[in-house]
Design an enzyme around this catalytic site. Structure first.
Site, PDB file in Angstrom:
ATOM      1  N   LYS A 240     -13.700   1.187  -3.173  1.00  0.00           N
ATOM      2  CA  LYS A 240     -14.538   1.433  -1.989  1.00  0.00           C
ATOM      3  C   LYS A 240     -15.761   2.248  -2.369  1.00  0.00           C
ATOM      4  O   LYS A 240     -16.869   1.988  -1.920  1.00  0.00           O
ATOM      5  CB  LYS A 240     -13.734   2.224  -0.946  1.00  0.00           C
ATOM      6  CG  LYS A 240     -12.694   1.422  -0.201  1.00  0.00           C
ATOM      7  CD  LYS A 240     -12.134   2.271   0.932  1.00  0.00           C
ATOM      8  CE  LYS A 240     -10.851   1.692   1.484  1.00  0.00           C
ATOM      9  NZ  LYS A 240     -10.182   2.585   2.425  1.00  0.00           N
TER      10      LYS A 240
ATOM     11  N   GLU B  31       0.831  -1.213   0.000  1.00  0.00           N
ATOM     12  CA  GLU B  31       0.000   0.000   0.000  1.00  0.00           C
ATOM     13  C   GLU B  31       0.860   1.256   0.000  1.00  0.00           C
ATOM     14  O   GLU B  31       0.453   2.296  -0.482  1.00  0.00           O
ATOM     15  CB  GLU B  31      -0.930   0.011   1.222  1.00  0.00           C
ATOM     16  CG  GLU B  31      -2.320  -0.479   0.897  1.00  0.00           C
ATOM     17  CD  GLU B  31      -3.331  -0.265   2.007  1.00  0.00           C
ATOM     18  OE1 GLU B  31      -2.951   0.170   3.118  1.00  0.00           O
ATOM     19  OE2 GLU B  31      -4.511  -0.557   1.775  1.00  0.00           O
TER      20      GLU B  31
ATOM     21  N   HIS C 288       8.710 -26.782   0.910  1.00  0.00           N
ATOM     22  CA  HIS C 288       8.040 -27.878   0.224  1.00  0.00           C
ATOM     23  C   HIS C 288       6.989 -27.384  -0.767  1.00  0.00           C
ATOM     24  O   HIS C 288       6.131 -28.149  -1.196  1.00  0.00           O
ATOM     25  CB  HIS C 288       7.410 -28.814   1.264  1.00  0.00           C
ATOM     26  CG  HIS C 288       8.443 -29.378   2.206  1.00  0.00           C
ATOM     27  ND1 HIS C 288       9.099 -30.553   1.971  1.00  0.00           N
ATOM     28  CD2 HIS C 288       8.969 -28.866   3.349  1.00  0.00           C
ATOM     29  CE1 HIS C 288       9.975 -30.778   2.951  1.00  0.00           C
ATOM     30  NE2 HIS C 288       9.913 -29.753   3.794  1.00  0.00           N
TER      31      HIS C 288
HETATM   32  O1  PA5 Z   1      -3.174   1.722   5.922  1.00  0.00           O
HETATM   33  C1  PA5 Z   1      -4.283   2.187   5.736  1.00  0.00           C
HETATM   34  O2  PA5 Z   1      -4.512   3.410   5.838  1.00  0.00           O
HETATM   35  C2  PA5 Z   1      -5.470   1.297   5.432  1.00  0.00           C
HETATM   36  O3  PA5 Z   1      -5.108  -0.022   5.261  1.00  0.00           O
HETATM   37  C3  PA5 Z   1      -6.487   1.378   6.556  1.00  0.00           C
HETATM   38  O4  PA5 Z   1      -5.861   0.997   7.746  1.00  0.00           O
HETATM   39  C4  PA5 Z   1      -7.715   0.505   6.301  1.00  0.00           C
HETATM   40  O5  PA5 Z   1      -8.299   0.815   5.066  1.00  0.00           O
HETATM   41  C5  PA5 Z   1      -8.740   0.711   7.398  1.00  0.00           C
HETATM   42  O6  PA5 Z   1      -9.116   2.058   7.478  1.00  0.00           O
HETATM   43  P1  PA5 Z   1      -9.767   2.626   8.796  1.00  0.00           P
HETATM   44  O7  PA5 Z   1      -8.777   2.547   9.885  1.00  0.00           O
HETATM   45  O8  PA5 Z   1     -10.146   4.035   8.451  1.00  0.00           O
HETATM   46  O9  PA5 Z   1     -10.955   1.772   9.085  1.00  0.00           O
END
Ligand code: PA5
Length: 407
Positions: free
Chosen positions: A382, A251, A272
């Site tokens: 999303k 990410e 394995h």
């Molecule tokens: O790293 C990030 O920002 C994302 O992976 C969020 O943690 C994830 O989408 C969850 O978002 P939130 O904490 O707003 O629920």
């Protein structure tokens, strides 16, 4: 914790030079890495007090969150408490998982964790839990706690229901939030030694050399075509860490056509399944092997009916020999490998490991010319999902240039 770059394919001098190009030492400051600012003693106390109140109510805590709001907690719990069921996790909206965990959590408390307070999965489970609590005439504030950014809907819900709320520092992004209430609250509930965890993290901040060299190694290898970064700990209990790392690396760095794909493997199991590919497949991978020096449990085997050379050996000796086998085979084949050695799966080592990888991620972003914060690309999916649920425009329509109404 120690890094060993002897088989990385680069001299330490080469790696060091690469880090100097981005002024890496200056990089480790809170303006660049807000997550290095660890909780102050009074903040930690508040977290511990909140955990204590939950503990008085319940023996189990169900942690509900997605991505960065839960992966660090799972990584720590697997490493520090392996199969203990005092923390249960809902990290997906799979209806079977949700029901199974809820069934196992009679009388449990719930921590709903979301920076935004708007994540579909987390909010859906929260609504369901509220419904179930109301059906049993259980007041929400007795069983629930909320963690999120100040001013997000969870703070509102906490206010309305009288439940406790713990803030996440606004400037600390989701996948970098493992040293905030996000993981510290569940950790306090489960009785981790939080001081040691934070001490380990502090050590990585104060001596970030290894983390910076790690970034340089991964970047130089990337430039040479190693587009896949294998993470292969020799520990079944670091499988949560693999997932946390996969999110962090993907990410943060998978942007604008760039990125290095993380690939998890577990020693010895993956010997394995994946090792053939690693040793004889395409030259597109670098390898991060993690080894643990001391095991919390171990046995000497006195039988030797089959493979008589195993007689009198400890299980850990077999494990370590297999590690050596893989490490040397990779090195012999000229594959770039770094070895990260942990003394033991304890709080301090885990704190140092996680903080080192977060520092390395930011340094890698600088080297690649990528902003490691934010994840704009996943927002499209999303938004489409929300439109679908609201019965409005569907994905195809949106791709044709439709607009969104939801915030
Ligand atoms: O790293 C990030 O920002 C994302 O992976 C969020 O943690 C994830 O989408 C969850 O978002 P939130 O904490 O707003 O629920």
């Amino acid at each position: 914790m120690k890094f060993n770059f002897s088989e990385s394919g680069f001299s330490e001098n080469q790696l060091l030079k690469e880090t100097e190009k981005i002024g890496a030492k200056e990089l480790v400051k809170k303006e660049e890495m807000p997550f290095i600012e660890l909780p102050k003693p009074n903040e930690l106390r508040k977290i511990e007090e909140a955990a204590k109140l939950l503990r008085e109510e319940s023996e189990k805590l169900v942690v509900v969150g997605m991505g960065g709001s839960i992966n660090g907690t799972i990584a720590l719990h697997k490493a520090l408490r392996w199969n203990s069921r005092e923390l249960l996790f809902i990290d997906n909206i799979d209806p079977e998982l949700v029901e199974n965990v809820l069934q196992e959590s009679k009388n449990a408390s719930f921590a709903f964790i979301s920076k935004s307070g708007r994540t579909l999965e987390t909010v859906s489970v929260m609504n369901l839990v509220f419904q179930k609590l109301r059906e049993h005439n259980t007041p929400i504030h007795k069983k629930c706690l909320f963690i999120g950014d100040r001013g997000n809907p969870f703070e509102e819900v906490a206010k309305e229901t009288g439940a406790p709320f713990l803030p996440i520092p606004k400037e600390v992004g989701g996948r970098f939030s493992v040293f905030t209430a996000v993981s510290l609250l569940p950790g306090a509930f489960a009785g981790y030694d939080l001081e040691s965890l934070l001490e380990g993290a502090r050590r990585a901040v104060n001596s970030p050399e290894g983390a910076l060299l790690l970034a340089a190694f991964k970047y130089l290898s990337y430039r040479e075509g190693k587009k896949i970064a294998v993470m292969m700990p020799y520990s079944s209990y670091l499988s949560g860490f693999i997932r946390w790392y996969e999110q962090l690396w993907s990410e943060s760095l998978g942007k604008e056509g760039k990125g290095q794909t993380p690939l998890g493997a577990v020693g010895t199991s993956s010997q394995h399944s994946l090792l053939q590919l690693f040793l004889d497949g395409p030259e597109d991978k670098l390898y991060q092997l993690v080894r643990v020096k001391r095991f919390r449990k171990d046995e000497t085997v006195k039988e030797g009916l089959v493979l008589s050379y195993l007689k009198g050996k400890k299980i850990s000796q077999v494990f370590n020999a297999e590690f050596e086998g893989t490490f040397r085979a990779l090195a012999k084949k000229g594959k770039p490998v770094v070895v990260i050695e942990l003394e033991e799966l304890k709080e301090e080592e885990m704190g140092e490991l996680l903080m080192s990888y977060m520092i390395a991620t930011i340094a890698m972003g600088k080297l690649m010319g990528v902003n490691p914060y934010g994840q704009e690309a996943v927002e499209l999916g999303k938004r489409i999902t929300k439109e679908v649920l609201k019965g409005g425009r569907d994905g195809e329509d949106l791709q044709r240039g439709g607009t969104f109404t939801d915030k």
